[in-house]
Design a protein around this motif. Structure first.
Motif, PDB file in Angstrom:
ATOM      1  N   GLU A  75      47.711  45.029  54.461  1.00 19.78           N
ATOM      2  CA  GLU A  75      46.884  45.073  55.661  1.00 19.78           C
ATOM      3  C   GLU A  75      45.418  45.025  55.249  1.00 19.78           C
ATOM      4  N   GLY A  76      44.686  44.106  55.812  1.00 14.54           N
ATOM      5  CA  GLY A  76      43.279  43.959  55.459  1.00 14.54           C
ATOM      6  C   GLY A  76      43.048  42.975  54.326  1.00 14.54           C
ATOM      7  N   GLY A  77      44.122  42.511  53.694  1.00 11.38           N
ATOM      8  CA  GLY A  77      43.991  41.524  52.622  1.00 11.38           C
ATOM      9  C   GLY A  77      43.058  41.985  51.523  1.00 11.38           C
ATOM     10  N   MET A  78      42.072  41.164  51.215  1.00  5.02           N
ATOM     11  CA  MET A  78      41.143  41.459  50.124  1.00  5.02           C
ATOM     12  C   MET A  78      39.893  42.198  50.612  1.00  5.02           C
ATOM     13  N   ALA A  79      39.860  42.551  51.885  1.00  6.03           N
ATOM     14  CA  ALA A  79      38.699  43.270  52.415  1.00  6.03           C
ATOM     15  C   ALA A  79      38.528  44.582  51.644  1.00  6.03           C
ATOM     16  N   GLY A  80      37.330  44.823  51.211  1.00  7.82           N
ATOM     17  CA  GLY A  80      37.039  46.055  50.484  1.00  7.82           C
ATOM     18  C   GLY A  80      37.312  45.981  48.992  1.00  7.82           C
ATOM     19  N   VAL A  81      37.841  44.861  48.512  1.00  6.82           N
ATOM     20  CA  VAL A  81      38.094  44.701  47.078  1.00  6.82           C
ATOM     21  C   VAL A  81      36.826  44.140  46.451  1.00  6.82           C
ATOM     22  N   ARG A  82      36.221  44.906  45.547  1.00  7.67           N
ATOM     23  CA  ARG A  82      34.966  44.468  44.935  1.00  7.67           C
ATOM     24  C   ARG A  82      35.168  43.416  43.856  1.00  7.67           C
ATOM     25  N   ASP A  83      36.255  43.529  43.094  1.00 10.88           N
ATOM     26  CA  ASP A  83      36.511  42.595  41.997  1.00 10.88           C
ATOM     27  C   ASP A  83      37.927  42.042  42.131  1.00 10.88           C
ATOM     28  N   PRO A  84      38.090  40.944  42.855  1.00 11.44           N
ATOM     29  CA  PRO A  84      39.425  40.392  43.101  1.00 11.44           C
ATOM     30  C   PRO A  84      40.205  40.073  41.827  1.00 11.44           C
ATOM     31  N   ARG A  85      39.529  39.562  40.805  1.00  8.32           N
ATOM     32  CA  ARG A  85      40.208  39.235  39.545  1.00  8.32           C
ATOM     33  C   ARG A  85      40.808  40.498  38.920  1.00  8.32           C
ATOM     34  N   ALA A  86      40.042  41.565  38.869  1.00 11.02           N
ATOM     35  CA  ALA A  86      40.537  42.823  38.313  1.00 11.02           C
ATOM     36  C   ALA A  86      41.669  43.387  39.172  1.00 11.02           C
ATOM     37  N   TYR A  87      41.540  43.251  40.472  1.00  7.94           N
ATOM     38  CA  TYR A  87      42.577  43.734  41.391  1.00  7.94           C
ATOM     39  C   TYR A  87      43.901  43.020  41.130  1.00  7.94           C
ATOM     40  N   LEU A  88      43.839  41.696  40.970  1.00  2.04           N
ATOM     41  CA  LEU A  88      45.062  40.925  40.725  1.00  2.04           C
ATOM     42  C   LEU A  88      45.673  41.244  39.366  1.00  2.04           C
ATOM     43  N   ARG A  89      44.836  41.403  38.349  1.00  2.00           N
ATOM     44  CA  ARG A  89      45.356  41.770  37.019  1.00  2.00           C
ATOM     45  C   ARG A  89      46.045  43.133  37.080  1.00  2.00           C
ATOM     46  N   ARG A  90      45.418  44.054  37.744  1.00  2.00           N
ATOM     47  CA  ARG A  90      45.990  45.397  37.862  1.00  2.00           C
ATOM     48  C   ARG A  90      47.312  45.351  38.635  1.00  2.00           C
ATOM     49  N   SER A  91      47.344  44.574  39.708  1.00  2.00           N
ATOM     50  CA  SER A  91      48.580  44.432  40.489  1.00  2.00           C
ATOM     51  C   SER A  91      49.691  43.843  39.635  1.00  2.00           C
ATOM     52  N   ALA A  92      49.375  42.816  38.860  1.00  2.00           N
ATOM     53  CA  ALA A  92      50.377  42.176  38.007  1.00  2.00           C
ATOM     54  C   ALA A  92      50.882  43.145  36.937  1.00  2.00           C
ATOM     55  N   ARG A  93      49.975  43.921  36.351  1.00  2.00           N
ATOM     56  CA  ARG A  93      50.397  44.924  35.347  1.00  2.00           C
ATOM     57  C   ARG A  93      51.329  45.954  35.973  1.00  2.00           C
ATOM     58  N   THR A  94      50.984  46.388  37.166  1.00  2.00           N
ATOM     59  CA  THR A  94      51.821  47.371  37.868  1.00  2.00           C
ATOM     60  C   THR A  94      53.184  46.783  38.165  1.00  2.00           C
ATOM     61  N   LEU A  95      53.220  45.543  38.628  1.00  2.00           N
ATOM     62  CA  LEU A  95      54.495  44.891  38.916  1.00  2.00           C
ATOM     63  C   LEU A  95      55.334  44.755  37.645  1.00  2.00           C
ATOM     64  N   ARG A  96      54.679  44.443  36.540  1.00  2.00           N
ATOM     65  CA  ARG A  96      55.416  44.302  35.274  1.00  2.00           C
ATOM     66  C   ARG A  96      56.070  45.609  34.877  1.00  2.00           C
ATOM     67  N   SER A  97      55.377  46.705  35.085  1.00  2.00           N
ATOM     68  CA  SER A  97      55.923  48.004  34.678  1.00  2.00           C
ATOM     69  C   SER A  97      57.122  48.424  35.532  1.00  2.00           C
ATOM     70  N   THR A  98      57.302  47.786  36.688  1.00  2.00           N
ATOM     71  CA  THR A  98      58.420  48.127  37.543  1.00  2.00           C
ATOM     72  C   THR A  98      59.659  47.275  37.259  1.00  2.00           C
ATOM     73  N   ARG A  99      59.536  46.359  36.318  1.00  2.00           N
ATOM     74  CA  ARG A  99      60.664  45.464  35.991  1.00  2.00           C
ATOM     75  C   ARG A  99      61.385  45.921  34.769  1.00  2.00           C
TER      76      ARG A  99
END
Length: 71
Positions: free
Chosen positions: A47-71
């Motif tokens: 909800e809100g998409g990328m609104a409020g995200v200051r560094d989209p590249r860092a946000y995506l890297r962090r999301s991908a790392r988190t997803l990897r740890s759940t696999r």
């Protein structure tokens, strides 16, 4: 610029670097591609998409790392 257009531009611009990063991290090109798709899907579902995200590249890297740890 709408959120979906911004996200599409971000995908086109940052996908190659994110793919290299995740391929090095996982050792698998296929897994890297899956993580990229999942990370961007998460943003689309958020909800809100990328609104409020200051560094989209860092946000995506962090999301991908988190997803990897759940696999």
């Amino acid at each position: 610029m709408t959120d979906s257009v911004h996200l599409a531009c971000l995908y086109m611009k940052d996908r190659p670097g994110l793919r290299r990063f995740l391929t090095r991290m996982t050792g698998s090109l296929g897994m890297a591609d899956d993580l990229i798709q999942d990370a961007f899907s998460r943003v689309l579902e958020k909800e809100g998409g990328m609104a409020g995200v200051r560094d989209p590249r860092a946000y995506l890297r962090r999301s991908a790392r988190t997803l990897r740890s759940t696999r």
